[in-house]
Design an enzyme around this catalytic site. Structure first.
Site, PDB file in Angstrom:
ATOM      1  N   GLU A  65       0.797  -1.238   0.000  1.00 27.33           N
ATOM      2  CA  GLU A  65       0.000   0.000   0.000  1.00 27.33           C
ATOM      3  C   GLU A  65       0.831   1.290   0.000  1.00 27.33           C
ATOM      4  OE1 GLU A  65      -4.000  -1.316   2.352  1.00 27.33           O
ATOM      5  OE2 GLU A  65      -2.253  -0.948   3.589  1.00 27.33           O
TER       6      GLU A  65
HETATM    7  C1  NGO Z   1      -3.974  -4.573   4.931  1.00 30.44           C
HETATM    8  C2  NGO Z   1      -3.001  -3.455   5.224  1.00 30.44           C
HETATM    9  C3  NGO Z   1      -2.725  -3.279   6.716  1.00 30.44           C
HETATM   10  C4  NGO Z   1      -4.040  -3.269   7.492  1.00 30.44           C
HETATM   11  C5  NGO Z   1      -4.793  -4.548   7.201  1.00 30.44           C
HETATM   12  C6  NGO Z   1      -6.098  -4.584   7.934  1.00 30.44           C
HETATM   13  C7  NGO Z   1      -1.905  -5.239   4.386  1.00 30.44           C
HETATM   14  C8  NGO Z   1      -0.846  -6.113   3.885  1.00 30.44           C
HETATM   15  N1  NGO Z   1      -1.811  -3.930   4.536  1.00 30.44           N
HETATM   16  O1  NGO Z   1      -3.088  -5.706   4.810  1.00 30.44           O
HETATM   17  O2  NGO Z   1      -2.023  -2.093   6.926  1.00 30.44           O
HETATM   18  O3  NGO Z   1      -3.756  -3.188   8.861  1.00 30.44           O
HETATM   19  O4  NGO Z   1      -5.032  -4.728   5.834  1.00 30.44           O
HETATM   20  O5  NGO Z   1      -6.839  -5.741   7.691  1.00 30.44           O
END
Ligand code: NGO
Length: 530
Positions: free
Chosen positions: A344
């Site tokens: 992300e």
């Molecule tokens: C995503 C995000 C995390 C969040 C999570 C919550 C990934 C790999 N990045 O998973 O920052 O905490 O969802 O479910």
């Protein structure tokens, strides 16, 4: 040294033996397996590859010894661990002895001699008759996993720490067992909310009871930096000073972290440290403004948004920072992997992201380690040394696989145990799915993704993100009982798994989880036996 002892119930067929040895001892009374012991034998989680009962009883007594093959490396430590687990509740001393010779009766015997290749590095074979419980494995790890099975073969009250009344009966039979996948992990996010060393130790104890062998610690994120870095001290001091909701946060000193690593390795658990880069980095940007694209420190962040922060790429200081952090982490990490996050990075330009990850890969390699990243790293130049952790995109996972990277499966719709069980669950999120206990269990890692061949799949890892999780009780509620099923998905071959069989075994674990003090979710889908 098999003795034969007299009893009034000596079978006619043994009378000849009886006559011959009458002066030496007595024919042992044969005790059939009790229904309770039979149920425990059938209810092991993860389900063993094979388990064949033979209908009798082996009983632990005050004089039962734990004997180890003196030539078996690490066996003595496993035996001591076993004594420590079953000693307090039984009240028996379980002196641990080494031998290279004959093994007496009334013994649990651990050896690494005589196992076959099928058992692999982590498998074991337990043979239980009325006189002896014998374990053969090819390594201390296999012996350790046999101990987790032995715990489950004993009455649940063995998990208590004060003396309980016996009998301590185990059903006789043979269990042959080895894991399907070498990577059987869980991830704990200690950044969104901080959890101290005692909580992490308990977490390690809980996951090892189900033969998991990896604990991935998510040590940094926008909300908190949780590991002391001596060359950049403000990361922990300032960056670790808060958490989601504005609480006081915290961090592990390097000594505390080394203690976690030691505790884990004594239980055959690899700690994988993650520093999330180049996004999810606000806690570092708040601690050192020179890492931020505008050169000024940001404010600490205590909300739950994602994807808003990035390291700057236009100054070498960012790479010096990553190099220092990875060097210090590598020195604290006896096992091969460092996790660089990589998820992300929404405010990092794509070409910058690729350049970042390619440099991170070089840095990790220069410290003698292998890079793991969330599957988003598939956009960079991966090689077969890299590991991509799948969480939401089949496309990215198969792209990583096509570059030769190994894959860890953490599909958010199955094993993100921060997801709520259903719409009434108070903790957790539901952006990926509601995940009931059967959803977490009823899937197959081998066929879950298209374009990812079995030989590239290292295994399965279940992440617990902690935006909404603040206490150990909260952790346990979200983790149990989904983790036990995920442990079985990773350990037991698909041919041996099935929800209808599993839910009954899980129901039979209610009392054990209760006595271990686990705050588990009582799913209505499971026939709990209390
Ligand atoms: C995503 C995000 C995390 C969040 C999570 C919550 C990934 C790999 N990045 O998973 O920052 O905490 O969802 O479910």
């Amino acid at each position: 040294m098999k003795k034969v002892r007299t009893t009034f119930t000596c079978a006619i067929g043994t009378s000849l033996v009886f006559l011959i040895v009458a002066g030496l001892g007595s024919c042992k009374q044969s005790k059939p397996t009790s229904p309770e012991a039979a149920l425990l034998f059938e209810s092991v989680i993860p389900r063993p590859v094979s388990a064949t009962p033979t209908g009798k009883t082996f009983s632990l007594k005050n004089e039962t010894k734990i004997i180890v093959d003196a030539t078996a490396v690490g066996a003595k430590e496993v035996a001591q661990y076993l004594a420590g687990r079953i000693g307090p509740a039984t009240g028996f001393l379980f002196s641990v002895e080494e031998t290279t010779g004959e093994v007496p009766d009334d013994a649990i015997y651990l050896t690494t001699t005589g196992g076959n290749a099928e058992l692999g590095e982590e498998g074991y074979e337990i043979t239980i008759d009325e006189d002896q419980l014998k374990v053969i494995a090819n390594s201390a790890a296999g012996l350790f996993y046999s101990v987790q099975t032995i715990r489950q073969l004993l009455p649940e009250k063995v998990e208590l720490t004060d003396v309980q009344e016996g009998p301590w009966d185990i059903a006789t039979g043979t269990i042959r067992d080895y894991p399907e996948f070498g990577w059987r992990g869980s991830m704990l996010d200690v950044s969104r909310h901080f959890f101290g060393v005692d909580d992490v130790r308990r977490y390690i104890d809980l996951i090892t009871a189900y033969k998991m062998n990896v604990l991935h610690l998510h040590l940094s994120d926008d909300q908190g930096w949780r590991i002391e870095i001596k060359s950049w001290p403000n990361l922990a001091i300032h960056g670790g000073s808060t958490q989601v909701g504005g609480g006081k946060g915290g961090y592990y000193t390097q000594e505390q972290y080394a203690d976690i690593v030691r505790y884990a390795s004594e239980r055959f658990v690899t700690i994988v440290p993650e520093i999330d880069l180049p996004g999810h980095i606000n806690a570092a940007l708040a601690s050192y403004g020179e890492l931020n694209p505008d050169g000024k420190p940001t404010e600490l962040y205590t909300g739950t948004d994602v994807g808003f922060s990035t390291l700057r790429i236009d100054r070498e200081v960012s790479f010096e920072f990553v190099d220092d952090v990875m060097r210090e982490l590598a020195a604290l990490t006896p096992t091969p992997y460092l996790h660089i996050g990589g998820d992300e990075a929404h405010v990092t330009k794509k070409e910058d992201y690729i350049a970042f990850v390619n440099r991170f890969a070089e840095i990790v390699k220069s410290h003698g380690k292998r890079m793991i990243g969330w599957e988003d790293i598939a956009q960079a130049d991966l090689d077969s040394n890299a590991v991509a952790q799948h969480w939401h995109s089949n496309e990215l996972a198969s792209e990583a696989a096509s570059k030769g990277a190994k894959i860890i499966l953490s599909p958010a719709t199955r094993v993100y145990i921060d997801m709520q069980y259903d719409s009434t669950t108070k903790l957790g999120l539901h952006w990926a799915a509601y995940i009931e206990v059967d959803d977490a269990y009823d899937w197959n890692p081998e066929t879950h993704l298209e374009g990812v061949p079995r030989d590239l799949i290292l295994g399965v890892e279940t992440p617990l993100w902690t935006e909404t999780i603040t206490t150990m009780d909260d952790i346990e509620y979200m983790v149990f009982p989904r983790l036990t099923g995920i442990a079985e998905v990773a350990w037991t071959p698909a041919s041996q798994r099935g929800w209808d069989n599993y839910k009954v075994r899980l129901g039979n674990h209610a009392k054990r989880m209760q006595l271990l003090g686990i705050n588990y979710y009582e799913s209505p889908l499971v026939p709990w036996v209390k």
